[in-house]
Design a protein around this motif. Structure first.
Motif, PDB file in Angstrom:
ATOM      1  N   GLU A 240      38.842  27.206  33.339  1.00 47.79           N
ATOM      2  CA  GLU A 240      39.077  28.390  34.178  1.00 47.79           C
ATOM      3  C   GLU A 240      40.365  28.240  34.986  1.00 47.79           C
ATOM      4  OE1 GLU A 240      37.154  30.401  38.168  1.00 47.79           O
ATOM      5  OE2 GLU A 240      35.863  29.170  36.900  1.00 47.79           O
ATOM      6  N   LEU A 241      40.566  27.073  35.603  1.00 47.57           N
ATOM      7  CA  LEU A 241      41.759  26.857  36.414  1.00 47.57           C
ATOM      8  C   LEU A 241      43.013  26.727  35.553  1.00 47.57           C
ATOM      9  CD1 LEU A 241      40.303  24.493  39.132  1.00 47.57           C
ATOM     10  CD2 LEU A 241      41.125  26.832  39.444  1.00 47.57           C
ATOM     11  N   LEU A 242      42.884  26.131  34.392  1.00 45.72           N
ATOM     12  CA  LEU A 242      44.027  26.022  33.487  1.00 45.72           C
ATOM     13  C   LEU A 242      44.498  27.422  33.084  1.00 45.72           C
ATOM     14  CD1 LEU A 242      45.811  23.945  32.081  1.00 45.72           C
ATOM     15  CD2 LEU A 242      44.269  24.082  30.124  1.00 45.72           C
ATOM     16  N   GLU A 243      43.565  28.315  32.805  1.00 47.96           N
ATOM     17  CA  GLU A 243      43.929  29.697  32.488  1.00 47.96           C
ATOM     18  C   GLU A 243      44.556  30.362  33.719  1.00 47.96           C
ATOM     19  OE1 GLU A 243      41.863  33.938  31.255  1.00 47.96           O
ATOM     20  OE2 GLU A 243      40.716  32.095  30.993  1.00 47.96           O
ATOM     21  N   TRP A 244      43.978  30.151  34.888  1.00 46.65           N
ATOM     22  CA  TRP A 244      44.463  30.767  36.129  1.00 46.65           C
ATOM     23  C   TRP A 244      45.902  30.349  36.436  1.00 46.65           C
ATOM     24  CZ3 TRP A 244      45.939  28.668  40.880  1.00 46.65           C
ATOM     25  CH2 TRP A 244      46.082  29.587  41.902  1.00 46.65           C
ATOM     26  N   VAL A 245      46.225  29.084  36.179  1.00 52.93           N
ATOM     27  CA  VAL A 245      47.555  28.570  36.514  1.00 52.93           C
ATOM     28  C   VAL A 245      48.584  28.886  35.435  1.00 52.93           C
ATOM     29  CG1 VAL A 245      47.419  26.220  35.571  1.00 52.93           C
ATOM     30  CG2 VAL A 245      48.615  26.610  37.718  1.00 52.93           C
ATOM     31  N   GLY A 246      48.159  29.453  34.344  1.00 54.75           N
ATOM     32  CA  GLY A 246      49.110  29.867  33.311  1.00 54.75           C
ATOM     33  C   GLY A 246      49.140  28.978  32.093  1.00 54.75           C
ATOM     34  N   GLY A 247      48.212  28.049  31.967  1.00 47.59           N
ATOM     35  CA  GLY A 247      48.101  27.242  30.759  1.00 47.59           C
ATOM     36  C   GLY A 247      48.581  25.812  30.860  1.00 47.59           C
ATOM     37  N   ALA A 248      49.364  25.496  31.860  1.00 49.20           N
ATOM     38  CA  ALA A 248      49.854  24.116  32.011  1.00 49.20           C
ATOM     39  C   ALA A 248      50.128  23.829  33.478  1.00 49.20           C
ATOM     40  CB  ALA A 248      51.118  23.911  31.204  1.00 49.20           C
TER      41      ALA A 248
ATOM     42  N   ALA B 137      43.727  19.388  46.566  1.00 48.18           N
ATOM     43  CA  ALA B 137      43.170  18.158  45.986  1.00 48.18           C
ATOM     44  C   ALA B 137      42.052  18.486  44.997  1.00 48.18           C
ATOM     45  CB  ALA B 137      42.658  17.225  47.079  1.00 48.18           C
ATOM     46  N   ASN B 138      41.223  19.462  45.325  1.00 50.18           N
ATOM     47  CA  ASN B 138      40.164  19.882  44.412  1.00 50.18           C
ATOM     48  C   ASN B 138      40.755  20.494  43.148  1.00 50.18           C
ATOM     49  OD1 ASN B 138      39.125  20.623  47.422  1.00 50.18           O
ATOM     50  ND2 ASN B 138      37.537  19.641  46.201  1.00 50.18           N
ATOM     51  N   PHE B 139      41.805  21.296  43.324  1.00 47.96           N
ATOM     52  CA  PHE B 139      42.480  21.922  42.196  1.00 47.96           C
ATOM     53  C   PHE B 139      43.050  20.858  41.256  1.00 47.96           C
ATOM     54  CE2 PHE B 139      46.621  23.238  40.491  1.00 47.96           C
ATOM     55  CZ  PHE B 139      46.218  24.236  39.633  1.00 47.96           C
ATOM     56  N   VAL B 140      43.773  19.891  41.810  1.00 50.41           N
ATOM     57  CA  VAL B 140      44.379  18.828  40.993  1.00 50.41           C
ATOM     58  C   VAL B 140      43.294  18.029  40.282  1.00 50.41           C
ATOM     59  CG1 VAL B 140      45.718  16.683  41.065  1.00 50.41           C
ATOM     60  CG2 VAL B 140      46.495  18.687  42.340  1.00 50.41           C
ATOM     61  N   GLU B 141      42.220  17.729  40.970  1.00 46.13           N
ATOM     62  CA  GLU B 141      41.116  16.995  40.348  1.00 46.13           C
ATOM     63  C   GLU B 141      40.569  17.755  39.139  1.00 46.13           C
ATOM     64  OE1 GLU B 141      36.517  15.790  41.342  1.00 46.13           O
ATOM     65  OE2 GLU B 141      37.911  15.958  43.020  1.00 46.13           O
ATOM     66  N   ALA B 142      40.351  19.047  39.311  1.00 43.65           N
ATOM     67  CA  ALA B 142      39.789  19.859  38.227  1.00 43.65           C
ATOM     68  C   ALA B 142      40.772  20.066  37.084  1.00 43.65           C
ATOM     69  CB  ALA B 142      39.335  21.209  38.786  1.00 43.65           C
TER      70      ALA B 142
END
Length: 73
Positions: free
Chosen positions: A47-55, A31-36
């Motif tokens: 940071e998380l967008l880069e971590w997840v691969g851009g999308a 839930a925190n991930f989706v929020e961010a």
């Protein structure tokens, strides 16, 4: 997510590990991930967008499609 190795392991994953090191596992989750990831103004969005691969589109998960793809393997 903390300490998880991925194909893109490196700076972003290590940064995620460092930034959440002081948190108990129950304090950070999907839930925190989706929020961010869905809020461009969130301090961890880039940071998380880069971590997840851009999308990432949490509303576009199709369990039937995934099951078909897994069954085809």
């Amino acid at each position: 997510m903390t300490g998880t190795a991925t194909a893109n392991s490196g700076t972003a994953t290590n940064a995620r590990s460092r930034s959440t090191r002081s948190l108990r596992p129950s304090e950070w989750g999907y839930a925190n991930f989706v929020e961010a990831i869905t809020d461009p103004g969130h301090e961890e969005h880039d940071e998380l967008l880069e971590w997840v691969g851009g999308a990432f589109a949490p509303d576009q998960f199709d369990v039937e499609d995934i099951n078909k793809r897994l069954a085809a393997r």
